[in-house]
Design a protein around this motif. Structure first.
Motif, PDB file in Angstrom:
ATOM      1  N   ALA A  14      15.253  44.574  51.515  1.00 59.55           N
ATOM      2  CA  ALA A  14      14.973  45.697  50.625  1.00 59.55           C
ATOM      3  C   ALA A  14      15.759  46.938  51.038  1.00 59.55           C
ATOM      4  O   ALA A  14      16.348  47.633  50.187  1.00 59.55           O
ATOM      5  N   VAL A  15      15.832  47.209  52.332  1.00 59.32           N
ATOM      6  CA  VAL A  15      16.570  48.386  52.806  1.00 59.32           C
ATOM      7  C   VAL A  15      18.060  48.215  52.553  1.00 59.32           C
ATOM      8  O   VAL A  15      18.742  49.155  52.096  1.00 59.32           O
ATOM      9  N   LEU A  16      18.591  47.008  52.813  1.00 59.83           N
ATOM     10  CA  LEU A  16      20.003  46.758  52.560  1.00 59.83           C
ATOM     11  C   LEU A  16      20.328  46.891  51.081  1.00 59.83           C
ATOM     12  O   LEU A  16      21.352  47.487  50.703  1.00 59.83           O
ATOM     13  N   GLY A  17      19.424  46.345  50.237  1.00 59.63           N
ATOM     14  CA  GLY A  17      19.640  46.457  48.793  1.00 59.63           C
ATOM     15  C   GLY A  17      19.639  47.898  48.325  1.00 59.63           C
ATOM     16  O   GLY A  17      20.474  48.291  47.489  1.00 59.63           O
ATOM     17  N   LEU A  18      18.717  48.711  48.862  1.00 53.72           N
ATOM     18  CA  LEU A  18      18.689  50.130  48.495  1.00 53.72           C
ATOM     19  C   LEU A  18      19.988  50.808  48.904  1.00 53.72           C
ATOM     20  O   LEU A  18      20.585  51.572  48.125  1.00 53.72           O
ATOM     21  N   THR A  42      14.421  43.766  45.244  1.00 62.19           N
ATOM     22  CA  THR A  42      12.961  43.859  45.060  1.00 62.19           C
ATOM     23  C   THR A  42      12.332  42.489  44.855  1.00 62.19           C
ATOM     24  O   THR A  42      11.212  42.234  45.326  1.00 62.19           O
ATOM     25  N   LEU A  43      13.017  41.591  44.170  1.00 67.59           N
ATOM     26  CA  LEU A  43      12.434  40.310  43.778  1.00 67.59           C
ATOM     27  C   LEU A  43      11.936  39.464  44.958  1.00 67.59           C
ATOM     28  O   LEU A  43      10.848  38.883  44.863  1.00 67.59           O
ATOM     29  N   GLN A  80      12.980  51.049  35.932  1.00 66.58           N
ATOM     30  CA  GLN A  80      13.001  51.974  37.076  1.00 66.58           C
ATOM     31  C   GLN A  80      13.259  51.174  38.348  1.00 66.58           C
ATOM     32  O   GLN A  80      12.431  51.111  39.255  1.00 66.58           O
ATOM     33  N   PRO A  81      14.443  50.551  38.439  1.00 68.98           N
ATOM     34  CA  PRO A  81      14.705  49.683  39.598  1.00 68.98           C
ATOM     35  C   PRO A  81      14.717  50.435  40.921  1.00 68.98           C
ATOM     36  O   PRO A  81      14.365  49.883  41.966  1.00 68.98           O
ATOM     37  N   LEU A  82      15.155  51.719  40.898  1.00 70.35           N
ATOM     38  CA  LEU A  82      15.146  52.487  42.140  1.00 70.35           C
ATOM     39  C   LEU A  82      13.709  52.649  42.651  1.00 70.35           C
ATOM     40  O   LEU A  82      13.433  52.464  43.846  1.00 70.35           O
ATOM     41  N   VAL A  85      12.520  49.251  44.128  1.00 75.71           N
ATOM     42  CA  VAL A  85      12.998  48.889  45.460  1.00 75.71           C
ATOM     43  C   VAL A  85      12.395  49.796  46.539  1.00 75.71           C
ATOM     44  O   VAL A  85      12.135  49.357  47.670  1.00 75.71           O
ATOM     45  N   VAL A  86      12.124  51.063  46.197  1.00 73.21           N
ATOM     46  CA  VAL A  86      11.469  51.951  47.165  1.00 73.21           C
ATOM     47  C   VAL A  86      10.045  51.480  47.439  1.00 73.21           C
ATOM     48  O   VAL A  86       9.592  51.453  48.583  1.00 73.21           O
ATOM     49  N   VAL A  87       9.324  51.068  46.380  1.00 76.05           N
ATOM     50  CA  VAL A  87       7.979  50.528  46.572  1.00 76.05           C
ATOM     51  C   VAL A  87       8.053  49.258  47.418  1.00 76.05           C
ATOM     52  O   VAL A  87       7.208  49.022  48.294  1.00 76.05           O
ATOM     53  N   ALA A  88       9.073  48.408  47.157  1.00 74.79           N
ATOM     54  CA  ALA A  88       9.240  47.183  47.950  1.00 74.79           C
ATOM     55  C   ALA A  88       9.445  47.515  49.421  1.00 74.79           C
ATOM     56  O   ALA A  88       8.872  46.861  50.311  1.00 74.79           O
ATOM     57  N   ILE A  89      10.272  48.544  49.682  1.00 77.16           N
ATOM     58  CA  ILE A  89      10.494  48.958  51.067  1.00 77.16           C
ATOM     59  C   ILE A  89       9.197  49.478  51.690  1.00 77.16           C
ATOM     60  O   ILE A  89       8.855  49.153  52.833  1.00 77.16           O
TER      61      ILE A  89
END
Length: 617
Positions: A14-18, A42-43, A80-82, A85-89
């Motif tokens: 997740a961090v790398l994807g962000l 996120t997935l 709202q993909p950003l 991914v923040v929620v995933a992190i």
């Protein structure tokens, strides 16, 4: 891959994807590409979370993790993909943070497990062989080398041994044991090599029992934690209702998403377990073994303390209470002569007398011409002095008592004590009084229990009323129950428990039913009364009473910290939800804010590992 490693991998993805998505977006490429990268990152977190939720649901559990899954799904659906991914992190980071917090909280418990004895050195006619502890049989003669752990419980065969018992009892100072003393597995040989005879199998020894209880402490849930789990069932529909209302009132679905993001209730998920495991771990450092979080929580709520007398409030043996020396005589000189003579005796008082002399650092002499009169006393010579010690009839025959003895005779006339008369060269030189002495820390312990919130103190004993009243007069007890048989002890405990949560403290086998009947049973387990230890919820591993008060203080502080963490965390989350519903917080900002709340709550829960007292210089 274990679950802890999987959580770290998901957080890394997740961090790398962000970071990659942010880099693509910053270089001016189409934002759709950045969004696709964030979605892809996120997935995996969503899939792992969905599997975890289904697995919990299959075994009858439903947790609040579902809110995190709903918020990530909603973010992707609302483009709202950003935010997703923040929620995933934040979610993956929370699980990694939970692993860290649990690891800190369980560190002392894990240290106990890691240092479990594994080998023993068994003596035989062919020499000494090294075997697994599981191969040790009762009666085997074992060699324990310097710096080694005692493999099983046993009896010391050599004259002296120095043991570090800190891992078992919490006592920091080295203990000296003498021939015939009971030794416990898991303690460390801090001196020279010695021999011992195994008195129990490895799985029946002290350290194995400790490890079994540690396992229970790490898996059992306290009612407080189960209550938090049940509360989680109502949190998801409540969150959806607030989010739906915010969407309906504003017409902006992003507000509903922001509410979902800040509602992930990690304080409810993490705070209580971390605090309770921390409390159990803190107690283990102090030589107090709690059989799980449920025992700790129950102990935090007790209002009545019931104590057995013999071996609990008192030392449980014939101890020297007082020395009445003749005018002009010296008590220490008299004790030195008597202890020297008693070295030749097998009487039950001999050990107590010799121990008292050594406690005063007196140098003992070698007795000679000793004659023991069974049940009456003994006579002999020490340092050219003729000494007789024992009953009045043996020492004085028909002679009257001198006037200087009158005050002592009057003082102990109706007391359950043993008086030993000592004559030097035919003249009465002193009278030694022995009895079941009060523990040195009894006063302080009861005072500390009062200050910790215990409102009623009861002494429950099978001894006669005279002995019970003598001890009660020395302590600030509310009531005493004497001459109680085991069944009557249980009835007394049940009666007290009907009025308030009750703690029963005892050490003997006959205390086991009463310990089991109490809200919380506390066993003084240092002397190895396995029946009482098995029946108890809390076991004090050191031969002192003060850890009982320490256990209550640790339990109350732990429960308070857990409650603080949950209330403060949920209050902050509720305030954030309200701000998000009014459009004051964006989804991304909400995710960061919620992570800040989680970190603060977990750090607060980890305070249960500490002592709670100011540091002393």
């Amino acid at each position: 891959m274990n679950e802890s490693a999987l959580r770290r991998a998901l957080l890394a993805i997740a961090v790398l994807g962000l970071a990659v998505g942010a880099g693509v977006w910053r270089t001016g490429y189409d934002s759709i590409q950045a969004g696709s990268i964030w979605t892809a990152a996120t997935l995996p977190v969503m899939v792992a979370l969905a599997i975890s939720i289904l697995r919990d649901f299959w075994i009858g559990r439903f947790g609040v993790d579902a809110i995190a899954l709903v918020s990530m799904s909603a973010a992707l659906l609302l483009d709202q993909p950003l935010a997703a991914v923040v929620v995933a992190i934040m979610y993956a980071g929370g699980t990694v943070l939970e692993d860290f917090a649990r690891g800190r909280a369980e560190r002392n418990l894990k240290a106990l497990t890691d240092r479990s004895p594994r080998v023993a050195h068994r003596k035989s006619t062919q020499g000494t062989e090294t075997i697994s502890v599981d191969q040790v049989a009762v009666g085997d003669e074992l060699l324990v080398r310097a710096g080694e752990l005692l493999p099983v419980d046993g009896i010391l065969l050599d004259a002296l041994a120095s043991l570090d018992e800190s891992a078992v009892t919490g006592e920091p100072l080295t203990e000296r044991r003498r021939a015939g003393d009971m030794l416990r597995s898991g303690t460390l040989n801090a001196g020279e090599s010695f021999s011992m005879r195994a008195s129990a199998l490895a799985e029946q020894s002290t350290y194995a029992a400790i490890l079994r209880m540690v396992a229970a402490a790490q898996t059992a849930k306290a009612p407080f934690i189960r209550m938090a789990d049940r509360f989680a069932l109502f949190l998801l529909p409540a969150t959806l209702l607030v989010a739906g209302t915010a969407w309906y009132a504003s017409g902006d679905p992003i507000r509903a998403l922001a509410v979902l993001v800040v509602a992930t209730p990690c304080p409810l998920i993490l705070a209580a377990p971390v605090a309770f495991i921390g409390g159990v771990s803190r107690a283990a450092r102090a030589g107090i073994l709690m059989k799980g979080s449920a025992a700790l929580e129950a102990l935090a709520q007790v209002r009545t303390a019931i104590f057995d007398k013999t071996g609990t409030l008192t030392v449980g043996g014939a101890e020297l209470i007082e020395i009445d020396a003749a005018p002009g005589g010296d008590a220490n000189t008299l004790l030195q002569l008597l202890a020297s003579l008693e070295q030749a005796s097998h009487h039950v008082l001999a050990d107590s007398i010799i121990r008292a002399a050594r406690g005063r650092n007196l140098v003992l002499s070698h007795p000679c011409n000793v004659h023991e009169y069974r049940g009456a006393g003994l006579k002999g010579r020490v340092d050219k002095v003729s000494i007789a010690a024992g009953s009045r009839a043996l020492v004085l025959a028909d002679k009257p008592l001198p006037r200087w003895t009158e005050s002592g005779e009057k003082r102990y006339r109706d007391e359950p004590v043993l008086r030993v008369f000592v004559a030097l060269d035919g003249r009465l030189a002193g009278i030694f009084t022995f009895g079941d002495a009060l523990r040195l820390d009894a006063h302080d312990t009861l005072r500390n229990l009062r200050s910790a919130g215990i409102t009623r103190m009861v002494m429950l004993t099978g001894d006669d009323g005279v002995a019970a009243k003598r001890v009660s007069a020395l302590l600030a007890l509310d009531t005493i129950v004497a001459d109680a048989m085991p069944a009557e002890k249980v009835a007394a405990v049940e009666a007290e428990k009907a009025l308030a949560p009750t703690m029963m403290v005892g050490d003997g086998i006959n205390d086991a039913p009463a310990l089991a009947a109490a809200t919380v049973g506390v066993a003084m387990g240092a002397r190895g009364a396995s029946a009482s230890s098995e029946a108890a919820d809390v076991i004090v591993l050191t031969d002192r009473l003060q850890p009982v008060a320490d256990a209550v203080r640790i339990a109350r502080r732990t429960r308070m910290i857990a409650l603080q963490s949950i209330i403060a965390g949920l209050a902050l989350s509720a305030a954030a939800m309200a701000a998000a519903a009014m459009g004051q917080i964006t989804p991304v900002a909400g995710a960061l804010l919620q992570e800040g709340i989680d970190i603060a709550v977990i750090l607060n829960a980890l305070r249960a590992l500490g002592d709670g007292r100011p540091e002393r210089a």
